[in-house]
Write a protein that holds these residues in place. Structure first.
Motif: not given
Length: 63
Positions: A46-48, A52-53, A55-60
């Motif tokens: 779950y943590e991995a 990953l999520h 890193e793929q969907h960065p927020q400001s």
């Protein structure tokens, strides 16, 4: 005695929310409701997935 138990219960709830443990429990419940036949990911998996999520969907971020 009841006041002490209530205080400990609130403290436990707060610690679980603060550490993210409750978030994993909520994820497991959603996972079981959506597809009860598939195994629930372990905490490590779950943590991995969560990392990953993020890193793929960065927020400001400030930094």
């Amino acid at each position: 005695m009841r006041t002490v138990r209530k205080a400990l219960r609130v403290l436990r709830w707060y610690a679980r929310e603060l550490t993210g443990e409750a978030e994993y429990d909520r994820y497991c419940e959603r996972h079981r409701r959506r597809d009860p036949r598939t195994p629930v990911p372990t905490r490590r998996q779950y943590e991995a997935l969560r990392t990953l999520h993020r890193e793929q969907h960065p927020q400001s971020r400030c930094c």
